[in-house]
Design an enzyme around this catalytic site. Structure first.
Site, PDB file in Angstrom:
ATOM      1  N   PRO A 187      45.575  39.343  42.420  1.00 62.03           N
ATOM      2  CA  PRO A 187      45.079  40.210  43.472  1.00 62.03           C
ATOM      3  C   PRO A 187      43.627  39.922  43.841  1.00 62.03           C
ATOM      4  O   PRO A 187      42.729  40.029  43.015  1.00 62.03           O
ATOM      5  CB  PRO A 187      45.211  41.624  42.890  1.00 62.03           C
ATOM      6  CG  PRO A 187      45.741  41.480  41.521  1.00 62.03           C
ATOM      7  CD  PRO A 187      45.782  40.044  41.164  1.00 62.03           C
ATOM      8  N   GLU A 188      43.415  39.540  45.069  1.00 60.34           N
ATOM      9  CA  GLU A 188      42.081  39.455  45.654  1.00 60.34           C
ATOM     10  C   GLU A 188      42.052  40.529  46.737  1.00 60.34           C
ATOM     11  O   GLU A 188      42.948  41.364  46.802  1.00 60.34           O
ATOM     12  CB  GLU A 188      41.836  38.052  46.213  1.00 60.34           C
ATOM     13  CG  GLU A 188      42.019  36.967  45.153  1.00 60.34           C
ATOM     14  CD  GLU A 188      41.804  35.552  45.670  1.00 60.34           C
ATOM     15  OE1 GLU A 188      41.002  35.371  46.595  1.00 60.34           O
ATOM     16  OE2 GLU A 188      42.445  34.636  45.148  1.00 60.34           O
TER      17      GLU A 188
END
Length: 299
Positions: free
Chosen positions: A2-3
């Site tokens: 997750p960015e």
DNA sequence: GCAAGCCTGACC
DNA sequence: GGTCAGGCTTGC
């Protein structure tokens, strides 16, 4: 992994499925994912309504209302309420493989489900699952949240050009590491840092402070455009990432360089190369992102 | 053995 | 202060 786009997608899911609901019970089955004492965490979170959700960089903060249940003092003012039993925040960092999902409580538990937050009457629950346990949940005060968010640089989609140029000034490390430094710019990880550098035609080893204002301007545009498109497509699912309803993101086919080592550049057909920078793999096109003069040779 | 985000600690 | 290596963790 997750960015910002994946975190933004999870946040939108939480707003749709968890905000406005009360956390009626808390179960922590793996204490490691909680910052501080898991018992304290459970005690602090239980009975509070999720009022709203915000994000900075890759961190999510859910604002929790005052505790429900039999009130010790009736007729107290809002100020009093805040003083002894006021808002807390559920701070969420998904790490690498953290997932939040809303499930019927009766649904079978997936392995590596570490925290369950029962919602309202308990028929549904919010589940935190994280196979590698790099993610963390924390219940914190407004002051603690300010400290955490204050330690992050400007959120990437809203950083201004002057802020961006000023933050680059004097930095001697490679631009790839700079882009991933959350204290300077919040939200980028390995995928979107590589993609933004490709879009801007900048070699990942370029010393950050040596980038001209013009090139920095195109890098800033590239960062924002890549993130905007990835948010629209609900993120990239390379291995583990799913949103709150269990759906993968759709950005994977849009990747130009990330994890495409040896494959032809989509712009010039030159094979994509891989370098390790700051302990992280970096993918780039040697033709579209020429090595700057004076950059150290690696490999 | 490698991937990742983030924290810690060593070094200049 | 900046910069970088190492460790955490598990599935591929």
């Amino acid at each position: 992994m997750p960015e910002l786009p994946e975190v933004e997608t999870v946040l939108r899911g939480l707003k749709a499925h968890a905000v406005g609901r009360r956390i009626s019970a808390v179960e922590v089955s793996h204490p490691q994912v909680i910052v501080g004492s898991p018992d304290e965490f459970a005690e602090l979170v239980r009975g509070r309504e999720i009022l709203c959700g915000t994000r900075k960089g890759k961190a999510i903060a859910l604002e929790l209302g005052p505790r429900s249940g039999p009130s010790r003092q009736r007729g107290h003012s809002r100020r009093m309420e805040h003083a002894d039993n006021g808002s807390r925040y559920l701070l969420v960092r998904l790490g690498m493989t953290g997932q939040f999902t809303v499930n019927p409580s009766a649904a079978p538990l997936e392995p590596h489900t570490h925290v369950r937050l029962a919602l309202d009457d308990g028929r549904e629950e919010l589940r935190y699952r994280d196979p590698r346990r790099f993610g963390r949940l924390r219940c914190c005060t407004t002051e603690e949240l300010d400290t955490v968010f204050g330690g992050l640089g400007p959120d990437a989609p809203s950083i201004s050009r002057p802020q961006f140029l000023a933050a680059l000034r004097g930095r001697r490390g490679p631009i790839k590491s700079w882009l991933m430094n959350q204290q300077l710019l919040a939200g980028l990880g390995n995928i979107y840092a590589d993609e933004a550098l490709f879009a801007a035609g900048i070699h990942p080893l370029t010393p950050a402070g040596s980038i001209s204002d013009a090139a920095a301007g195109s890098l800033l545009r590239a960062v924002k455009q890549v993130l905007r498109r990835a948010v629209e497509l609900q993120g990239t699912s390379f291995r583990d990432y799913i949103d709150i309803e269990g759906r993968p993101g759709n950005f994977l086919p849009r990747l130009r360089v990330y994890q495409r080592t040896g494959e032809p550049c989509r712009r010039c057909r030159e094979p994509i190369q891989r370098l390790v920078i700051g302990g992280r793999s970096s993918h780039f096109c040697p033709h579209c992102q020429p090595r700057p003069r004076g950059a150290a040779r690696v490999g």
